[in-house]
Design a protein around this motif. Structure first.
Motif, PDB file in Angstrom:
ATOM      1  N   LEU A  22       7.078  -0.127  -6.130  1.00 54.81           N
ATOM      2  CA  LEU A  22       7.885  -1.248  -5.665  1.00 54.81           C
ATOM      3  C   LEU A  22       9.366  -0.879  -5.743  1.00 54.81           C
ATOM      4  O   LEU A  22       9.853  -0.478  -6.801  1.00 54.81           O
ATOM      5  N   PRO A  23      10.129  -0.961  -4.636  1.00 56.23           N
ATOM      6  CA  PRO A  23      11.576  -0.700  -4.713  1.00 56.23           C
ATOM      7  C   PRO A  23      12.275  -1.815  -5.485  1.00 56.23           C
ATOM      8  O   PRO A  23      12.306  -2.964  -5.039  1.00 56.23           O
ATOM      9  N   ASN A  24      12.826  -1.481  -6.638  1.00 55.90           N
ATOM     10  CA  ASN A  24      13.328  -2.522  -7.541  1.00 55.90           C
ATOM     11  C   ASN A  24      14.820  -2.459  -7.811  1.00 55.90           C
ATOM     12  O   ASN A  24      15.347  -3.262  -8.590  1.00 55.90           O
ATOM     13  N   ILE A  25      15.542  -1.512  -7.199  1.00 56.11           N
ATOM     14  CA  ILE A  25      16.994  -1.442  -7.372  1.00 56.11           C
ATOM     15  C   ILE A  25      17.638  -1.142  -6.026  1.00 56.11           C
ATOM     16  O   ILE A  25      16.976  -0.711  -5.083  1.00 56.11           O
ATOM     17  N   GLY A  26      18.943  -1.365  -5.950  1.00 59.07           N
ATOM     18  CA  GLY A  26      19.679  -1.085  -4.731  1.00 59.07           C
ATOM     19  C   GLY A  26      19.442  -2.121  -3.655  1.00 59.07           C
ATOM     20  O   GLY A  26      18.908  -3.215  -3.898  1.00 59.07           O
ATOM     21  N   ALA A  27      19.843  -1.784  -2.440  1.00 55.80           N
ATOM     22  CA  ALA A  27      19.655  -2.685  -1.306  1.00 55.80           C
ATOM     23  C   ALA A  27      18.174  -2.945  -1.080  1.00 55.80           C
ATOM     24  O   ALA A  27      17.347  -2.041  -1.191  1.00 55.80           O
ATOM     25  N   GLY A  28      17.833  -4.189  -0.767  1.00 61.69           N
ATOM     26  CA  GLY A  28      16.445  -4.539  -0.505  1.00 61.69           C
ATOM     27  C   GLY A  28      15.547  -4.520  -1.725  1.00 61.69           C
ATOM     28  O   GLY A  28      14.324  -4.385  -1.588  1.00 61.69           O
ATOM     29  N   ALA A  29      16.127  -4.650  -2.927  1.00 68.15           N
ATOM     30  CA  ALA A  29      15.332  -4.627  -4.161  1.00 68.15           C
ATOM     31  C   ALA A  29      14.357  -5.804  -4.193  1.00 68.15           C
ATOM     32  O   ALA A  29      14.675  -6.915  -3.772  1.00 68.15           O
ATOM     33  N   LEU A  30      13.156  -5.550  -4.727  1.00 65.00           N
ATOM     34  CA  LEU A  30      12.107  -6.561  -4.786  1.00 65.00           C
ATOM     35  C   LEU A  30      11.630  -6.756  -6.212  1.00 65.00           C
ATOM     36  O   LEU A  30      11.817  -5.884  -7.069  1.00 65.00           O
ATOM     37  N   LYS A  31      10.999  -7.900  -6.451  1.00 63.52           N
ATOM     38  CA  LYS A  31      10.419  -8.200  -7.751  1.00 63.52           C
ATOM     39  C   LYS A  31       8.898  -8.366  -7.603  1.00 63.52           C
ATOM     40  O   LYS A  31       8.410  -8.754  -6.541  1.00 63.52           O
ATOM     41  N   VAL A  32       8.191  -8.084  -8.662  1.00 61.29           N
ATOM     42  CA  VAL A  32       6.742  -8.235  -8.650  1.00 61.29           C
ATOM     43  C   VAL A  32       6.395  -9.705  -8.463  1.00 61.29           C
ATOM     44  O   VAL A  32       6.904 -10.574  -9.175  1.00 61.29           O
ATOM     45  N   ARG A  33       5.523  -9.991  -7.518  1.00 56.20           N
ATOM     46  CA  ARG A  33       5.129 -11.386  -7.262  1.00 56.20           C
ATOM     47  C   ARG A  33       3.630 -11.526  -7.063  1.00 56.20           C
ATOM     48  O   ARG A  33       3.162 -12.471  -6.438  1.00 56.20           O
ATOM     49  N   GLU A  34       2.848 -10.562  -7.540  1.00 52.44           N
ATOM     50  CA  GLU A  34       1.387 -10.634  -7.429  1.00 52.44           C
ATOM     51  C   GLU A  34       0.879 -11.839  -8.222  1.00 52.44           C
ATOM     52  O   GLU A  34       1.187 -12.006  -9.401  1.00 52.44           O
ATOM     53  N   ASN A  35       0.107 -12.686  -7.556  1.00 56.37           N
ATOM     54  CA  ASN A  35      -0.438 -13.888  -8.170  1.00 56.37           C
ATOM     55  C   ASN A  35      -1.937 -13.902  -7.924  1.00 56.37           C
ATOM     56  O   ASN A  35      -2.403 -14.187  -6.826  1.00 56.37           O
ATOM     57  N   LYS A  36      -2.706 -13.552  -8.935  1.00 62.62           N
ATOM     58  CA  LYS A  36      -4.157 -13.451  -8.769  1.00 62.62           C
ATOM     59  C   LYS A  36      -4.806 -14.789  -8.496  1.00 62.62           C
ATOM     60  O   LYS A  36      -5.887 -14.858  -7.921  1.00 62.62           O
ATOM     61  N   ASP A  37      -4.159 -15.875  -8.904  1.00 65.69           N
ATOM     62  CA  ASP A  37      -4.736 -17.199  -8.684  1.00 65.69           C
ATOM     63  C   ASP A  37      -4.521 -17.689  -7.260  1.00 65.69           C
ATOM     64  O   ASP A  37      -5.292 -18.484  -6.739  1.00 65.69           O
TER      65      ASP A  37
END
Length: 823
Positions: A465-480
Motif C-alpha cells: 500500500l503506498p502510504n507516504i508522499g503524493a497519493g498516500a493511502l490508509k488501510v481500510r480493509e473491513n471484513k464485516d
C-alpha cells in the motif's frame, strides 16, 4: 490506448479496426474486419470489454426470424437476403422453433479506428459470448473406455429431458449427457455448449453483396442475440440484452497489409469492404449508407479489402496529428520490504531479459527504470559506462528529476548497460535495508513528467500500500462490510490518469497482494481511465506459490512481446434504423449497493426472458422444464454461475479479500470472452477416460459432484486456473504415468505436473494444451488437488449445479424462475 487485454468495443455491421498501430518509421497500420449483415450471437458480455447497447429506431413491426430474412432490395433498406442462422458454439437444433415473420436485419458498420499517430503493433484479446440457440442433444452418454483405468468409476446414467416440473437433479442435458430426438432439420446432431472450440459460422450472406462467401470472424465480433428486433417495442418485449461485444485487436496471424490508396465512401466515410454492392465494374454501393461511389483506381473486385474481412493499411500523414513517436516503456518497481520478500524481482528480471529482443518498437525504442520504497531510486545511463548511476531522492512530497538526461534512453544504444542493470536488480535491495513504506504516487508524477512529450506506457509493479508522499493511502480493509471499499479512496490516481490521457500516456498495474491490502480499488483507477490493464497475483511468493509465479511469467512475457498500438481513436458508424444507446467502458466503480442491484438485475433478466417467451407463445404450465426452453436454460445456467461466483456472491467468503474481489471485477471487463465464460460456467472433463493417441477432448460433464466418480481424475477449467482433481481410488498405474509417483498418497500438490514420456501423460497434456490454446493468449496454470486436500473446496465450490447452504441448485433455480414468472 489500451495496453492490457484490448478493450472490447461493441458495434454492428462490419468491423473496421482502423488506422490504429504506430510504427517508429512514420507508417501507420490499421485493420478492419467487415461484418456480415446478420451478426451472430455467441457468448456473454465481458468485463472491461466495452459493450454498447443498441437503440432501435422505429421501423416495421416483427421480430427477426432465425432461419430466413426477406427485406427490400432498394438502397433505403437492407437488400434482399436470405440468412440461415446457425448458432455459434452449439450444434444446430433439430427441432423447429416458432418463427415470427416480417424481419429486417439492419446492417451496421463495425468500427473505424483512425489513430492520431500510427504504430506497427497491434493489440489482441477475445470475446466469446454464450449463444442461446436451442441446442441438440442425444439420448445416451457414450464414454470412451480405457483398459485398466476405470476402477471405481461410477457408470454414467442415461439422461432424458422431462417435460413436466417434476425434474430431478442430474437430469438436465449436459455436455456428454446426450439425448436423441427427431427433427425435420437434422438427424444426427449432438448437444454442445457454447464453447469457443466448437464454434461454427453458418451465416449465409445474400448473393447481392460483393463477397458472399466470406464469413464473419466470430472471435472478433459477436452480437448478444441471433436477430435484431425492428422496433423499440420488440426490444422491450423480448427482454433480452441487445448489444455487441467487439474484440478489435485480437491476435491476428497472416494479416494482409495494404499499402495502396485507402478507399472510403465519399458520403459516410465507411471503408470499402467485402459486403458492399457492385452494380458494375466501375462503381460500388456502400452497405452503410447505400449510396453509390465510383472506383477510380481499378476493378473493385480485385481489391484486397474485398477479398479479406480483416486488413491493415499503412496510413498516410492525413491520419496523423503529429509525426510518429518512438515506443516508450517506463518501469516503476516497488522495492519495499514486502516486495523484496515476495521475490517478484527475480521473475521480472528473468522475463524481461528473455523478452528483450522481442520488445516492440524497433531501433527507436525508449526505456527507463525507477524503483520505489520510502524514497525514489533513479538510474541514469551514460555513454561509455557499463552500468547506470544509482541516485536517491528523499523528497517525496515535492518530487523532482535530479538530472537532465540519461533516465529514459534508447534501448539499442544502451543495450549492454540495461541488461547488466536488470540482472543485478534483485540483489540491489536484498541486503535487508529495504524500507517498509512506499511513495508510488510521487513516482508516477515523475514518470509522467519524463515521457509526456512522446507518450508511452508506464508499467507499475506494486506489492505494498503506498502510504507516504503524493497519493498516500490508509488501510481500510473491513471484513464485516467489504463492499463499502469497492470505490476509490481518493481521486489522485484518476486525476493523474486523466491528465496522462491527453499526453498519450497509459498505466498498467501488476499487483502482488499478500495478506495486507494494497487498496486495488483506488490504484486501479490509473489503469482504467488511461486505457491500461490490471493484473492481480494474490498471495504471490516466488517459492511458495508456484501457480501464481507461472501466471506472472506467462502474462508478463506476453505483455512485453505482443503487438500494441499507441494514440488510437475509435470511431463507430451505424446503418439506418440503428443507433448506439449506451457505451460500457471500464471507468465505472462499483459499491455495495451496485453489487446487490446487479444480483437482482441478472435474476430479473432470466425471469423477464422466460415471461416474455411464455407470453408470446402461450405455452402450458411446466414448459420451463421442457426441451422448448433449452436456449433460455443455458442463459439461466450462466446467470446461476454468475450469482455463485465468489466475486458477486451475496455473502462473500472471509477467505476472499476486497482486493481479490475488485481484481475479479476488473477481469470481467478486460479478459477474453473465452476466459470469462469459463469463470462463470467452468468446464469439467473426465481425463481418466482418455485414450492414448486420441486428440479429441473427452465428454464434458455436468457441474455436479454427482458426475464425479470415486475412481476418476478430472480437469476443471475455471478460466484463471485449470484444476486437476485426483480422487482417492484413482488407478495407481494412471497416477504413476501422470505424476511419476507410486500411489495417491505420494502426490505432491505443491509441484507443478510435468509431461512425462508415456502415452497417457502425453494424452493428458494434449488436452491441457487444447484448453490453453482456446484462451486468446490468456494463460491459466494447472493446479493439482487431491481429494483429501485442504484446498479441495477450490474444486467443489465451482460445481455450480449443486445446492449449497446459501444458494440454490440448478433445479431449484429453475423452480424459482417458474414461480416468479407464473405470478
Amino acid at each position: 490506448m489500451n495496453n492490457g487485454y484490448p478493450q472490447y468495443q461493441p458495434n454492428y455491421g462490419f468491423q473496421q479496426q482502423g488506422l490504429h498501430n504506430q510504427t517508429p518509421y512514420g507508417s501507420s497500420q490499421y485493420s478492419y474486419s467487415p461484418q456480415p449483415p446478420v451478426p451472430q450471437q455467441q457468448g456473454y458480455p465481458s468485463q472491461q470489454q466495452n459493450h454498447q447497447q443498441v437503440k432501435q429506431l422505429p421501423q416495421h413491426q416483427g421480430f427477426a426470424p432465425q432461419q430466413q430474412t426477406h427485406v427490400p432490395q432498394q438502397p433505403a433498406y437492407v437488400p434482399q437476403q436470405q440468412v440461415k442462422q446457425v448458432p455459434q458454439g452449439y450444434i444446430p437444433q433439430q427441432s423447429s422453433v416458432p418463427q415470427v415473420p416480417n424481419f429486417q436485419q439492419p446492417q451496421v458498420q463495425h468500427q473505424n479506428s483512425v489513430p492520431q499517430v500510427p504504430n506497427h503493433q497491434q493489440q489482441n484479446s477475445v470475446p466469446q459470448v454464450p449463444n442461446f440457440q436451442q441446442p441438440q442433444v442425444q439420448q445416451q452418454n457414450s464414454v470412451p473406455q480405457v483398459p485398466n483405468f476405470q476402477q471405481g468409476r461410477v457408470p454414467q446414467q442415461q439422461n432424458s429431458v422431462p417435460q413436466v416440473p417434476n425434474f430431478q437433479p442430474g437430469r438436465v442435458p449436459q455436455p456428454g449427457n446426450h439425448v436423441q430426438h427427431q427433427s425435420p432439420h437434422s438427424q444426427n446432431n449432438s448437444y454442445q455448449y457454447a464453447d469457443p472450440r466448437n464454434t461454427q459460422n453458418g451465416t449465409q450472406l445474400p448473393p447481392s453483396v460483393c463477397n458472399s462467401q466470406l464469413p464473419n470472424n466470430p472471435e472478433i465480433f459477436r452480437c448478444t442475440v441471433a436477430a435484431i428486433p425492428e422496433t423499440p417495442n420488440l426490444v422491450k418485449e423480448c427482454r433480452l440484452p441487445l448489444g455487441i461485444t467487439l474484440h478489435p485487436f485480437r491476435d491476428q496471424k497472416n494479416l494482409h497489409v495494404i499499402k495502396a490508396t485507402i478507399v472510403r465512401c465519399r458520403y459516410c466515410r465507411a471503408y470499402i469492404n467485402p459486403y458492399v454492392y457492385l452494380p458494375d465494374s466501375r462503381h460500388w454501393r456502400c452497405n452503410i449508407c447505400y449510396r453509390s461511389n465510383e472506383e477510380q483506381y481499378a476493378d473493385p473486385t480485385t481489391r484486397p479489402e474485398i477479398q479479406h474481412n480483416t486488413v491493415e493499411f499503412i496510413a498516410t500523414s492525413d491520419y496523423m496529428l503529429r509525426p510518429p513517436q518512438p515506443a516508450c516503456y517506463f518501469f516503476v518497481l516497488d522495492v519495499s520490504k514486502a516486495a523484496v520478500e515476495s521475490g517478484y524481482l527475480h521473475i521480472f528480471a528473468e522475463q524481461f531479459l528473455i523478452s528483450l529482443d522481442l520488445l516492440p518498437g524497433g531501433d527507436q525504442t525508449l526505456v527507463g527504470f525507477m524503483c520505489v520504497d520510502a524514497v525514489l531510486h533513479w538510474f541514469q545511463f551514460l555513454e561509455g559506462e557499463d552500468k547506470p548511476r544509482h541516485m536517491i531522492s528523499q523528497d517525496v512530497d515535492d518530487p523532482f528529476v535530479p538530472v537532465h538526461g540519461g533516465i529514459v534512453v534508447k534501448l539499442k544504444v544502451f543495450r549492454k548497460a540495461i541488461e547488466s542493470f536488470v540482472q543485478s536488480l534483485p540483489g540491489l535491495f536484498e541486503d535487508g535495508s529495504a524500507e517498509d513504506s512506499n511513495c508510488l504516487g510521487s513516482a508516477l508524477q515523475i514518470a509522467f513528467s519524463l515521457i509526456n512529450e512522446v507518450g508511452g506506457r508506464v508499467t507499475v509493479m506494486q506489492a505494498r500500500l503506498p502510504n507516504i508522499g503524493a497519493g498516500a493511502l490508509k488501510v481500510r480493509e473491513n471484513k464485516d462490510n467489504k463492499t463499502q471499499n469497492f470505490g476509490p479512496a481518493t481521486d489522485f490516481y484518476k486525476r493523474l490518469a486523466l491528465e496522462s490521457v491527453g499526453k498519450q500516456v497509459s498505466y498498467d498495474l501488476f499487483a502482488f497482494g499478500k495478506s495486507a491490502s494494497i487498496d486495488l480499488a483506488t490504484l486501479a483507477e490509473m489503469s482504467k481511465v488511461s486505457g491500461g490493464t490490471v493484473h492481480h497475483f494474490p498471495n504471490f511468493h516466488a517459492v511458495r506459490n508456484i501457480p501464481q509465479v507461472k501466471r506472472f511469467e506467462k502474462l508478463f512475457n506476453r505483455y512485453l512481446t505482443r503487438k500494441i498500438g499507441f494514440e488510437a481513436v475509435l470511431r463507430i458508424r451505424c446503418s439506418r434504423g440503428v443507433s448506439l444507446h449506451t457505451f460500457y467502458a471500464s471507468e465505472r466503480s462499483m459499491n455495495g449497493g451496485d453489487l446487490a442491484d446487479s444480483r437482482e438485475g441478472v435474476i430479473n433478466a432470466a425471469v423477464d426472458a422466460f415471461t416474455s417467451y411464455n407470453k408470446m407463445h402461450r405455452l402450458q404450465s411446466g414448459w420451463v422444464y421442457s426441451h422448448e426452453a433449452m436456449q433460455l436454460k443455458h442463459f439461466t445456467k450462466y446467470i446461476l454461475g454468475l450469482l455463485k461466483h465468489r466475486t458477486f456472491a451475496a455473502s462473500p467468503s472471509v477467505t476472499i479479500t476486497t482486493d481479490e474481489q475488485v481484481a475479479m471485477m476488473l477481469f470481467f471487463r478486460s479478459a477474453p470472452i473465452e476466459a470469462i465464460t469459463l469463470e462463470i460456467y467452468p468446464s469439467l472433463y473426465p481425463v481418466h477416460e482418455l485414450t492414448p493417441g486420441n486428440k479429441d477432448l473427452p465428454s464434458r460433464l455436468p457441474l455436479s459432484y454427482e458426475a464425479v466418480g470415486q475412481g476418476g481424475m478430472y480437469l476443471l477449467d475455471t478460466g484463471n486456473f485449470v484444476y486437476l482433481y485426483v480422487t482417492v481410488r484413482t488407478n495407481h498405474q494412471l497416477i504413476e504415468h501422470c505424476f511419476g509417483v507410486n500411489g495417491f498418497g505420494n502426490i505432491d500438490e505443491e509441484l507443478t505436473i510435468q509431461q512425462r514420456d508415456n502415452p497417457y501423460s502425453e494424452a493428458l497434456f494434449t488436452v491441457i494444451r487444447s484448453l490453453q490454446s482456446a484462451r486468446a493468449g490468456y494463460f491459466a496454470p494447472v493446479v493439482t488437488i487431491r481429494e483429501d486436500s485442504h484446498r479441495r473446496h477450490l474444486f467443489t465450490t465451482r460445481l455450480i449445479e449443486d445446492r449449497t447452504e446459501k444458494s440454490h441448485s440448478l433445479i431449484e433455480f429453475y423452480h424459482h424462475i417458474q414461480r416468479e414468472f407464473s405470478k
